[in-house]
Design an enzyme around this catalytic site. Structure first.
Site, short mmCIF file in Angstrom:
data_model
loop_
_atom_site.label_atom_id
_atom_site.label_comp_id
_atom_site.label_asym_id
_atom_site.label_seq_id
_atom_site.Cartn_x
_atom_site.Cartn_y
_atom_site.Cartn_z
N ASP A 1 1.61 4.47 -6.62
CA ASP A 1 0.57 3.78 -5.86
C ASP A 1 1.15 2.53 -5.21
OD1 ASP A 1 0.66 2.49 -8.52
OD2 ASP A 1 -0.99 1.28 -7.74
N GLU B 1 -0.76 1.08 -10.84
CA GLU B 1 -0.11 -0.17 -11.25
C GLU B 1 -0.57 -1.35 -10.40
OE1 GLU B 1 2.80 -3.41 -11.51
OE2 GLU B 1 2.28 -2.24 -9.74
N GLU B 2 -0.68 -1.15 -9.10
CA GLU B 2 -1.01 -2.26 -8.21
C GLU B 2 -2.45 -2.74 -8.39
OE1 GLU B 2 1.22 -3.79 -6.91
OE2 GLU B 2 2.78 -2.52 -6.07
N HIS C 1 4.38 -6.32 -1.05
CA HIS C 1 2.97 -6.74 -0.99
C HIS C 1 2.59 -7.39 0.34
CE1 HIS C 1 2.20 -6.87 -5.66
NE2 HIS C 1 3.01 -5.86 -5.29
N ASP D 1 8.49 -1.13 -3.06
CA ASP D 1 7.58 -1.26 -4.21
C ASP D 1 6.50 -0.19 -4.16
OD1 ASP D 1 6.22 -2.27 -6.42
OD2 ASP D 1 5.23 -3.84 -5.27
N HIS E 1 6.13 3.70 -10.19
CA HIS E 1 4.72 3.96 -9.83
C HIS E 1 4.64 4.40 -8.38
CE1 HIS E 1 4.02 0.12 -7.60
NE2 HIS E 1 4.77 -0.44 -8.52
#
Length: 453
Positions: free
Chosen positions: A97, A159-160, A425, A128, A95
């Site tokens: 995003d 996705e996030e 994150h 990520d 992903h």
């Protein structure tokens, strides 16, 4: 480490030579502020990232490249190259995003600029999941034009945010992504240098809990002691969700499961998690059991007066956001029912309790056998020069269950560059470039050996 066979040695040399380009690719990707939330960042940032990914995979020989709008408005990049007659097809997932950078003042390097520091590459999305995009790209570049299998690349755009755009798209368009093996490039190794399959993902149940006791705030001096305090009541309820050892104790949920895969050394975990000196770890199981095999309840937020500016008043209402992570073997429906029943039973004073379901996702367990898994196991071992191991992951990837339901005969494998020191994150996210190099090599070996008789 044993010596490479000629094929592996050739791929190893090619991947090593491609690492400067991998760094340039990642620098470009990190520069896109591709947070899939137009309230925080311009939608154009995601569009630019999506187009870059599409162009990059077209340049490495994938055809039928397109940006497909999904039901949540995000665009999924899909690029494919058909399999030669009789050969299998591999789906590569990633992903583009990313999470917002949170407090940019907490970053030691610019969040949107790839920066080398102490041997790691820093930047939001470096691991990520833009590091995994680069892993896929580097593997395909190393192979070149002689792809012996079919390859389909799908890069998700939301996705996030957890809004399920690609999940709904897959169900509505199953033939676009149909494959014999699915490589989920959104996980990572147990530690840098330790090749690892992630075999389980925890599911989750998120609820909003509101406690109300009074028509309005009251002076704590005049009414305190007899007037029911909503904030204190909420705290009392939340305290029942863990015992004195830190085990999650939701009535009706088994919290004694064991983990028989790789074990997580407590001292390593303390360092990885930044646990303060003298503070004990939660739970009476092993670290691996607490992370991957047992339910875990986290209080994500509480609506209550801030300390600065608070007054001598009894609160009439208080609210909390709860996140319950569940391992394979527990359905989100059962977990939700158990959590609601527990909260209702533990609320004192007959206070008014409102529980809203915010969202839920099922846990996932991948199969451990099959020809694709065997080929990937051998490829990882060859790349790293050591046997593979297995782990669980506390996070959730609902798309895995959609893939499993839509393509029941496909082997699903979860790998990637996101080892614990990446701090995904969080501020100061980074990736170890050696992980990109080793994982790209493993994927290149896999793509050139899977399906051979």
């Amino acid at each position: 480490m044993t010596s490479d066979d000629p094929h592996t040695a050739d791929l190893r040399s090619r991947v090593a030579a491609l690492m400067p380009q991998a760094e340039r690719d990642l620098a470009q990707l990190v520069s896109f502020k591709s947070v899939a939330d137009p309230r925080q960042f311009p939608a154009e940032e995601c569009e630019r990232a999506a187009q870059w990914v599409a162009d990059a995979f077209a340049a490495v020989g994938l055809t039928k490249v397109g940006l497909h709008e999904t039901p949540d408005g995000s665009k999924a990049v899909i690029a494919s190259r058909p399999a030669p007659p009789g050969a299998p097809t591999v789906l590569l997932y990633c992903h583009y995003d990313v999470q917002p950078p949170l407090d940019e003042a907490a970053w030691r390097t610019p969040a949107w600029e790839l920066t080398e520091k102490d041997g790691r590459w820093y930047g939001r999305g470096a691991a990520d999941c833009k590091g995994n995009i680069v892993m896929h790209l580097t593997a395909l570049r190393a192979i070149g034009s002689e792809l012996p299998v079919g390859v389909t690349l799908v890069a998700e755009g939301s996705e996030e945010q957890g809004t399920g755009g690609l999940e709904k798209f897959v169900v509505a368009n199953p033939d676009l992504l149909r494959a014999d093996a699915i490589v989920i490039g959104d996980c990572g190794n147990f530690a840098a240098g330790v090749p690892t399959f992630t075999e389980t993902l925890r599911g989750n149940v998120n609820v909003l809990v509101t406690v109300e006791t009074l028509a309005g705030p009251l002076h704590s001096g005049m009414f305190g002691g007899a007037a029911p305090d909503a904030l204190a009541t909420l705290i009392q309820v939340l305290a029942t969700l863990r015992d004195a050892d830190g085990n999650t104790t939701v009535a009706g949920l088994d919290n004694r499961q064991n983990w028989d895969g790789v074990q997580y050394d407590p001292d390593r975990f303390r360092n990885d998690a930044g646990v303060l000196g003298g503070v004990e770890l939660s739970g009476d199981g092993t670290v691996a059991e607490m992370l991957w095999a047992r339910p875990a309840l986290t209080v994500l937020g509480i609506d209550a007066p801030r300390v600065v500016g608070s007054t001598a008043a009894i609160q009439p209402a208080a609210r909390a956001r709860l996140n319950l992570r569940i391992p394979p073997g527990i359905t989100p429906e059962h977990a939700h029912r158990a959590l609601v029943a527990h909260l209702e039973a533990k609320t004192p004073l007959h206070a008014k309790l409102t529980i809203e379901l915010e969202g839920e996702g099922a846990p996932f367990r991948s199969a451990s056998g099959g020809p694709a898994r065997a080929a990937m196991d051998a490829a990882l071992a060859a790349s790293y020069g050591r046997p593979t191991t297995t782990q669980g992951q506390g996070g959730s990837i609902p798309l895995c269950n959609v893939f499993a339901d839509t393509y029941p005969d496909a082997e699903i494998m979860l790998i990637g560059v996101e080892e614990p020191k990446c701090l995904i994150h969080a501020p100061n996210e980074s990736v170890d470039p050696a992980e990109i190099q080793h994982m790209a090599l493993a994927e290149a070996i896999f793509l050139t050996t899977y399906g051979r008789d």
